[in-house]
Design a protein around this motif. Structure first.
Motif, PDB file in Angstrom:
ATOM      1  N   PHE A  18      21.951   3.830  42.734  1.00 40.21           N
ATOM      2  CA  PHE A  18      22.665   5.102  42.683  1.00 40.21           C
ATOM      3  C   PHE A  18      23.799   5.035  43.686  1.00 40.21           C
ATOM      4  O   PHE A  18      23.564   4.818  44.875  1.00 40.21           O
ATOM      5  N   LEU A  19      25.020   5.208  43.202  1.00 39.14           N
ATOM      6  CA  LEU A  19      26.195   5.319  44.060  1.00 39.14           C
ATOM      7  C   LEU A  19      26.488   6.809  44.156  1.00 39.14           C
ATOM      8  O   LEU A  19      26.720   7.469  43.134  1.00 39.14           O
ATOM      9  N   ILE A  20      26.454   7.336  45.358  1.00 42.51           N
ATOM     10  CA  ILE A  20      26.595   8.781  45.528  1.00 42.51           C
ATOM     11  C   ILE A  20      27.576   9.113  46.645  1.00 42.51           C
ATOM     12  O   ILE A  20      27.831   8.288  47.518  1.00 42.51           O
ATOM     13  N   ARG A  21      28.106  10.321  46.583  1.00 44.60           N
ATOM     14  CA  ARG A  21      28.930  10.850  47.670  1.00 44.60           C
ATOM     15  C   ARG A  21      28.197  12.039  48.250  1.00 44.60           C
ATOM     16  O   ARG A  21      27.741  12.926  47.519  1.00 44.60           O
ATOM     17  N   LEU A  64      24.470   4.658  49.079  1.00 44.02           N
ATOM     18  CA  LEU A  64      23.863   3.820  48.052  1.00 44.02           C
ATOM     19  C   LEU A  64      22.349   3.962  48.174  1.00 44.02           C
ATOM     20  O   LEU A  64      21.807   3.856  49.279  1.00 44.02           O
ATOM     21  N   ILE A  65      21.698   4.249  47.075  1.00 47.89           N
ATOM     22  CA  ILE A  65      20.241   4.230  47.039  1.00 47.89           C
ATOM     23  C   ILE A  65      19.848   3.158  46.036  1.00 47.89           C
ATOM     24  O   ILE A  65      20.326   3.171  44.893  1.00 47.89           O
ATOM     25  N   THR A  66      19.023   2.224  46.460  1.00 47.11           N
ATOM     26  CA  THR A  66      18.511   1.212  45.544  1.00 47.11           C
ATOM     27  C   THR A  66      16.999   1.337  45.484  1.00 47.11           C
ATOM     28  O   THR A  66      16.361   1.686  46.475  1.00 47.11           O
ATOM     29  N   SER A  67      16.460   1.078  44.322  1.00 46.71           N
ATOM     30  CA  SER A  67      15.005   1.026  44.211  1.00 46.71           C
ATOM     31  C   SER A  67      14.637  -0.162  43.348  1.00 46.71           C
ATOM     32  O   SER A  67      15.381  -0.551  42.445  1.00 46.71           O
ATOM     33  N   ALA A  98      27.682  11.298  41.634  1.00 54.44           N
ATOM     34  CA  ALA A  98      26.567  10.361  41.513  1.00 54.44           C
ATOM     35  C   ALA A  98      26.774   9.489  40.277  1.00 54.44           C
ATOM     36  O   ALA A  98      27.230   9.964  39.235  1.00 54.44           O
ATOM     37  N   ARG A  99      26.433   8.236  40.436  1.00 56.15           N
ATOM     38  CA  ARG A  99      26.486   7.285  39.327  1.00 56.15           C
ATOM     39  C   ARG A  99      25.228   6.449  39.395  1.00 56.15           C
ATOM     40  O   ARG A  99      24.877   5.931  40.452  1.00 56.15           O
TER      41      ARG A  99
END
Length: 115
Positions: A18-21, A64-67, A98-99
Protein backbone atom coordinates in the motif's frame (compact mmCIF):
# COMPACT_ATOMS: atom_id res chain seq x y z
CA UNK A 1 13.89 -15.62 -17.66
CA UNK A 2 15.60 -18.74 -16.31
CA UNK A 3 14.06 -22.20 -16.66
CA UNK A 4 12.96 -22.26 -13.00
CA UNK A 5 11.08 -18.92 -13.22
CA UNK A 6 8.01 -19.81 -15.25
CA UNK A 7 5.59 -17.06 -16.29
CA UNK A 8 2.69 -19.36 -15.31
CA UNK A 9 0.60 -18.40 -12.25
CA UNK A 10 2.95 -19.08 -9.32
CA UNK A 11 1.83 -20.48 -5.98
CA UNK A 12 4.37 -18.66 -3.81
CA UNK A 13 3.81 -16.30 -0.95
CA UNK A 14 1.83 -13.13 -1.55
CA UNK A 15 3.05 -9.59 -1.05
CA UNK A 16 0.65 -6.68 -0.67
CA UNK A 17 1.93 -3.13 -0.94
CA UNK A 18 0.00 0.00 0.00
CA UNK A 19 1.42 3.35 -1.08
CA UNK A 20 -0.31 6.00 0.99
CA UNK A 21 -0.14 9.68 1.86
CA UNK A 22 -0.68 10.70 5.44
CA UNK A 23 -0.58 14.42 6.21
CA UNK A 24 1.72 15.33 9.09
CA UNK A 25 -1.21 16.34 11.32
CA UNK A 26 -2.72 12.83 10.96
CA UNK A 27 0.45 10.75 11.39
CA UNK A 28 0.15 10.25 15.16
CA UNK A 29 -3.44 9.01 14.71
CA UNK A 30 -2.32 6.76 11.85
CA UNK A 31 0.43 5.16 13.94
CA UNK A 32 -1.94 4.72 16.90
CA UNK A 33 -4.47 3.00 14.64
CA UNK A 34 -1.74 0.73 13.23
CA UNK A 35 -0.59 -0.14 16.75
CA UNK A 36 -4.17 -1.02 17.73
CA UNK A 37 -4.58 -3.60 14.96
CA UNK A 38 -1.14 -4.97 14.16
CA UNK A 39 -1.14 -7.81 16.69
CA UNK A 40 -4.79 -8.64 15.98
CA UNK A 41 -3.89 -9.17 12.33
CA UNK A 42 -0.58 -10.93 13.02
CA UNK A 43 -2.09 -13.35 15.53
CA UNK A 44 -5.60 -13.77 14.19
CA UNK A 45 -5.78 -13.56 10.40
CA UNK A 46 -5.16 -16.88 8.64
CA UNK A 47 -2.28 -16.73 6.18
CA UNK A 48 -0.74 -13.49 7.46
CA UNK A 49 3.03 -13.82 7.93
CA UNK A 50 4.33 -10.31 8.62
CA UNK A 51 3.92 -6.65 7.81
CA UNK A 52 5.89 -3.44 7.93
CA UNK A 53 4.97 0.21 7.99
CA UNK A 54 7.59 2.53 6.50
CA UNK A 55 7.93 6.28 6.11
CA UNK A 56 9.70 7.81 3.13
CA UNK A 57 13.13 9.24 3.86
CA UNK A 58 12.50 11.92 1.20
CA UNK A 59 8.82 12.83 1.68
CA UNK A 60 7.47 12.75 5.26
CA UNK A 61 3.87 12.38 4.06
CA UNK A 62 4.60 9.33 1.85
CA UNK A 63 4.18 5.97 3.62
CA UNK A 64 4.43 2.34 2.60
CA UNK A 65 2.72 -0.61 4.22
CA UNK A 66 3.80 -4.07 3.10
CA UNK A 67 2.38 -7.36 4.21
CA UNK A 68 3.43 -10.91 3.43
CA UNK A 69 0.97 -13.80 3.21
CA UNK A 70 1.44 -17.55 2.89
CA UNK A 71 -0.51 -17.16 -0.36
CA UNK A 72 -2.15 -14.16 -1.99
CA UNK A 73 -5.60 -15.75 -1.83
CA UNK A 74 -5.44 -15.60 2.00
CA UNK A 75 -5.17 -11.81 1.79
CA UNK A 76 -7.90 -11.53 -0.84
CA UNK A 77 -10.26 -13.60 1.34
CA UNK A 78 -9.59 -11.42 4.39
CA UNK A 79 -9.80 -8.18 2.39
CA UNK A 80 -13.33 -9.11 1.26
CA UNK A 81 -14.68 -9.34 4.83
CA UNK A 82 -16.57 -6.73 6.81
CA UNK A 83 -14.15 -7.45 9.68
CA UNK A 84 -11.26 -6.22 7.52
CA UNK A 85 -13.08 -3.03 6.55
CA UNK A 86 -14.02 -2.31 10.17
CA UNK A 87 -10.55 -3.07 11.52
CA UNK A 88 -8.63 -0.87 9.08
CA UNK A 89 -11.14 2.00 8.96
CA UNK A 90 -9.30 4.13 11.60
CA UNK A 91 -6.08 3.87 9.57
CA UNK A 92 -7.79 4.60 6.26
CA UNK A 93 -9.39 7.72 7.72
CA UNK A 94 -5.88 9.16 8.04
CA UNK A 95 -5.00 8.70 4.33
CA UNK A 96 -5.43 11.38 1.70
CA UNK A 97 -4.30 8.99 -1.08
CA UNK A 98 -3.92 5.23 -1.25
CA UNK A 99 -2.84 2.74 -3.88
CA UNK A 100 -2.86 -1.01 -3.37
CA UNK A 101 -0.67 -3.45 -5.30
CA UNK A 102 -0.76 -7.24 -4.97
CA UNK A 103 2.01 -9.61 -6.03
CA UNK A 104 2.89 -13.29 -5.87
CA UNK A 105 6.52 -13.94 -5.02
CA UNK A 106 8.17 -15.96 -7.79
CA UNK A 107 11.79 -15.79 -6.66
CA UNK A 108 13.61 -14.74 -3.51
CA UNK A 109 17.25 -14.25 -2.64
CA UNK A 110 18.76 -14.01 0.84
CA UNK A 111 22.34 -13.34 1.88
CA UNK A 112 24.36 -16.53 1.95
CA UNK A 113 21.88 -18.56 -0.11
CA UNK A 114 23.12 -20.22 -3.26
CA UNK A 115 21.38 -22.92 -5.28
Amino acid sequence: MSADMSPAEPEGTGRVVFLIRVPEDRQAAFLRAYEEIRHLVADGVPGHLRDQVCRSADDPEQWLITSEWDRLEAFRAWEATAEHRDLVRPMRECFTEARSLKFTVVAETAKGERS
